[in-house]
Design an enzyme around this catalytic site. Sequence first.
Site, PDB file in Angstrom:
ATOM      1  CG  ASP A  14      -1.901  -1.161   1.205  1.00 19.78           C
ATOM      2  OD1 ASP A  14      -2.207  -1.655   0.108  1.00 19.78           O
ATOM      3  OD2 ASP A  14      -2.303  -1.592   2.293  1.00 19.78           O
ATOM      4  CE  LYS A  17       2.321  -2.393  -4.373  1.00 22.97           C
ATOM      5  NZ  LYS A  17       2.061  -2.005  -2.992  1.00 22.97           N
ATOM      6  N   GLY A  41      -4.604  -4.168  -3.806  1.00 20.72           N
ATOM      7  CA  GLY A  41      -5.585  -3.126  -4.121  1.00 20.72           C
ATOM      8  C   GLY A  41      -4.780  -1.905  -4.502  1.00 20.72           C
ATOM      9  CG  HIS A  42      -1.982  -1.965  -7.030  1.00 19.50           C
ATOM     10  ND1 HIS A  42      -1.040  -2.477  -7.870  1.00 19.50           N
ATOM     11  CD2 HIS A  42      -1.733  -2.536  -5.820  1.00 19.50           C
ATOM     12  CE1 HIS A  42      -0.259  -3.325  -7.210  1.00 19.50           C
ATOM     13  NE2 HIS A  42      -0.681  -3.377  -5.963  1.00 19.50           N
ATOM     14  CD  GLN A 223       0.703  -8.827  -2.587  1.00 17.77           C
ATOM     15  OE1 GLN A 223       1.367  -9.471  -3.363  1.00 17.77           O
ATOM     16  NE2 GLN A 223      -0.541  -8.494  -2.861  1.00 17.77           N
TER      17      GLN A 223
HETATM   18  P1  GDP Z   1      -0.797   0.397  -3.546  1.00 14.40           P
HETATM   19  O1  GDP Z   1      -1.381  -0.884  -3.083  1.00 14.40           O
HETATM   20  O2  GDP Z   1       0.676   0.467  -3.319  1.00 14.40           O
HETATM   21  O3  GDP Z   1      -1.162   0.759  -4.952  1.00 14.40           O
HETATM   22  O4  GDP Z   1      -1.425   1.520  -2.593  1.00 14.40           O
HETATM   23  P2  GDP Z   1      -2.978   1.651  -2.167  1.00 14.40           P
HETATM   24  O5  GDP Z   1      -3.749   2.135  -3.335  1.00 14.40           O
HETATM   25  O6  GDP Z   1      -3.450   0.425  -1.500  1.00 14.40           O
HETATM   26  O7  GDP Z   1      -2.871   2.717  -1.021  1.00 14.40           O
HETATM   27  C1  GDP Z   1      -2.342   3.986  -1.240  1.00 14.40           C
HETATM   28  C2  GDP Z   1      -3.408   5.017  -0.856  1.00 14.40           C
HETATM   29  O8  GDP Z   1      -2.815   6.298  -0.753  1.00 14.40           O
HETATM   30  C3  GDP Z   1      -4.491   5.161  -1.901  1.00 14.40           C
HETATM   31  O9  GDP Z   1      -5.677   5.541  -1.275  1.00 14.40           O
HETATM   32  C4  GDP Z   1      -3.955   6.291  -2.792  1.00 14.40           C
HETATM   33  O10 GDP Z   1      -4.996   6.983  -3.461  1.00 14.40           O
HETATM   34  C5  GDP Z   1      -3.322   7.159  -1.764  1.00 14.40           C
HETATM   35  N1  GDP Z   1      -2.156   7.928  -2.207  1.00 14.40           N
HETATM   36  C6  GDP Z   1      -1.178   7.581  -3.091  1.00 14.40           C
HETATM   37  N2  GDP Z   1      -0.213   8.520  -3.109  1.00 14.40           N
HETATM   38  C7  GDP Z   1      -0.596   9.462  -2.206  1.00 14.40           C
HETATM   39  C8  GDP Z   1       0.006  10.678  -1.737  1.00 14.40           C
HETATM   40  O11 GDP Z   1       1.092  11.069  -2.135  1.00 14.40           O
HETATM   41  N3  GDP Z   1      -0.694  11.375  -0.784  1.00 14.40           N
HETATM   42  C9  GDP Z   1      -1.884  10.967  -0.294  1.00 14.40           C
HETATM   43  N4  GDP Z   1      -2.479  11.719   0.646  1.00 14.40           N
HETATM   44  N5  GDP Z   1      -2.464   9.832  -0.702  1.00 14.40           N
HETATM   45  C10 GDP Z   1      -1.816   9.089  -1.639  1.00 14.40           C
HETATM   46  P1  IMO Z   2      -0.939  -4.138  -2.266  1.00 11.91           P
HETATM   47  O1  IMO Z   2      -0.484  -4.687  -3.601  1.00 11.91           O
HETATM   48  C1  IMO Z   2      -0.964  -4.525   2.061  1.00 11.91           C
HETATM   49  C2  IMO Z   2      -1.070  -8.583   3.690  1.00 11.91           C
HETATM   50  C3  IMO Z   2      -2.324  -9.043   4.401  1.00 11.91           C
HETATM   51  C4  IMO Z   2      -1.731 -10.030   5.392  1.00 11.91           C
HETATM   52  C5  IMO Z   2      -0.607 -10.679   4.580  1.00 11.91           C
HETATM   53  C6  IMO Z   2      -0.993 -11.999   3.926  1.00 11.91           C
HETATM   54  O2  IMO Z   2      -2.224  -3.412  -2.340  1.00 11.91           O
HETATM   55  O3  IMO Z   2       0.164  -3.346  -1.637  1.00 11.91           O
HETATM   56  P2  IMO Z   2      -2.554 -12.672   1.901  1.00 11.91           P
HETATM   57  O4  IMO Z   2      -3.958 -12.306   1.565  1.00 11.91           O
HETATM   58  O5  IMO Z   2      -1.567 -12.295   0.846  1.00 11.91           O
HETATM   59  O6  IMO Z   2      -2.410 -14.102   2.327  1.00 11.91           O
HETATM   60  O7  IMO Z   2      -2.212 -11.820   3.222  1.00 11.91           O
HETATM   61  O8  IMO Z   2      -0.252  -9.732   3.588  1.00 11.91           O
HETATM   62  N1  IMO Z   2      -1.300  -8.079   2.308  1.00 11.91           N
HETATM   63  C7  IMO Z   2      -1.209  -6.792   1.965  1.00 11.91           C
HETATM   64  N2  IMO Z   2      -1.011  -5.702   2.737  1.00 11.91           N
HETATM   65  N3  IMO Z   2      -1.084  -4.406   0.722  1.00 11.91           N
HETATM   66  C8  IMO Z   2      -1.260  -5.500  -0.051  1.00 11.91           C
HETATM   67  O9  IMO Z   2      -1.238  -5.444  -1.403  1.00 11.91           O
HETATM   68  C9  IMO Z   2      -1.381  -6.761   0.573  1.00 11.91           C
HETATM   69  N4  IMO Z   2      -1.586  -8.024   0.120  1.00 11.91           N
HETATM   70  C10 IMO Z   2      -1.519  -8.823   1.205  1.00 11.91           C
HETATM   71  O10 IMO Z   2      -2.964  -7.976   5.047  1.00 11.91           O
HETATM   72  O11 IMO Z   2      -1.141  -9.336   6.455  1.00 11.91           O
HETATM   73 MG    MG Z   3      -2.924  -1.569  -1.806  1.00 10.89          MG
END
Ligand code: GDP
Ligand code: IMO
Ligand code: MG
Length: 421
Positions: A14, A17, A41-42, A223
Amino acid sequence: MSKVDVLLGLQWGDEGKGKAVDFLAPKYDVVARFQGGPNAGHTLEFDGKKHVLHQIPSGIFHQEIKNVIGNGVVIDPIVFKKEIDELAPYNLDLKSSLILSNKAQLILPTHKLLDKALEISKGNEKIGSTLRGIGPTYQDKIGRHGLRIGDTIEADFESRYNRLKDQHLSILDRLGFEEEHEAAEREFFDSLDLIRSFQISSTEYFINDCISAGKKVLAEGAQGTLLDVDFGSYPFVTSSNTTTAGACAGLGIAPKRIDQVFGIFKAYCTRVGSGPFPTELFNEEGERLRKLGNEFGATTGRPRRCGWLDIPALNYSCMLNGVTQLFMMKADVLSGLDTVKICNAYSSNGKHTLEFPFIYSENYEPVNEAVEGWTLNAYDDYASLPSKLKEFIETIENKVETPISLISLGPDRKETVLKKI
Ligand code: GDP
Ligand code: IMO
Ligand code: MG
């Protein structure tokens, strides 16, 4: 012959990416996911809209780019269908821009039940899995009885499906877990019809042909490094290699084809699910990060645990991945704080260590340094950022000995600043 750049998370996932891939995508011809599955979840934001992708690569909104779901990915057809349905309003020609590896493994409805049953059986030791069936599907892959996307067009697919399902049901029976799966099974087979209508091929040839033709490929990680099955905080990890090595195995790219490795990190740390987290904040500072950073899981909606930036962990991740450039995300979330903390080392039984431990024991304490905070105002470029933020950036560059070339200051595509390196 061109090379492949890799973009991956350096923390516990998270990091942002999705946003970073979407921002960089116009520079590439191909974006390819190499591991993970619907546990990811991207999030992408542009034109006032937010999109969350789980299995589909984050280059998908750029019609001219080919998006590949590589062999290292595990695919849930039901989630795939939902993602395709959600993209319908954007009139993208996905049949031409999305390509699936025939070797990507299939997540069966019973894999998800196994994930649930195994988590329950762990009690307090549970991993905090997303319950998307990731672990059991990779287990079947390594155990050599998994089913792959390419198998779905074979005449014996249904009988092989039934054989695997029966094995799962007998494990579930032994675990004393009972839940109906018939409705999900129907949805699974309906969704497979949709998957079969997409381009399915040996994508390792496609990607290597693109490289030979001088096209630019970006490999998108899921991840984060600290969730890597070998190097993360085992057993609180995911079931794949989330590192640069995973990009080679998950797409069929030779190591010598890797060029830039973009390592993404938040200006602080978050973790969702169980497992050690030395810099975790249990006070109102942590609550503030969660609130201002909107730190709730993009896949499960769970609140993310929050803490300060962890330099030993960042150094470890840079070492494992061969990071050539860092991208710092969510610097805006720290705006307005008098001081910001950075963990420089861990202290255990009075001894300081810089190493990411084999097992973090309870008595691992972060050794924090406080630096002056900043308040973010309007900015146009790197030069116009607050001087204390620039100092923070330079401090991290020095500690990690790697340049930061991108700074993200908000979720939208436009809230991004590049820094010359
Ligand atoms: P990913 O899994 O690495 O793609 O990241 P996620 O989408 O799960 O979580 C990142 C969260 O931070 C999302 O809600 C994005 O919209 C948000 N986000 C990404 N870059 C920034 C930033 O620079 N500032 C803020 N405030 N939010 C951001
Ligand atoms: P993105 O790509 C954050 C965490 C889960 C749990 C562990 C194992 O959005 O960054 P799993 O379902 O893979 O067996 O869970 O890894 N986890 C993540 N945490 N971002 C993710 O993906 C994750 N995918 C799995 O919360 O701790
Ligand atoms: Mg994510």
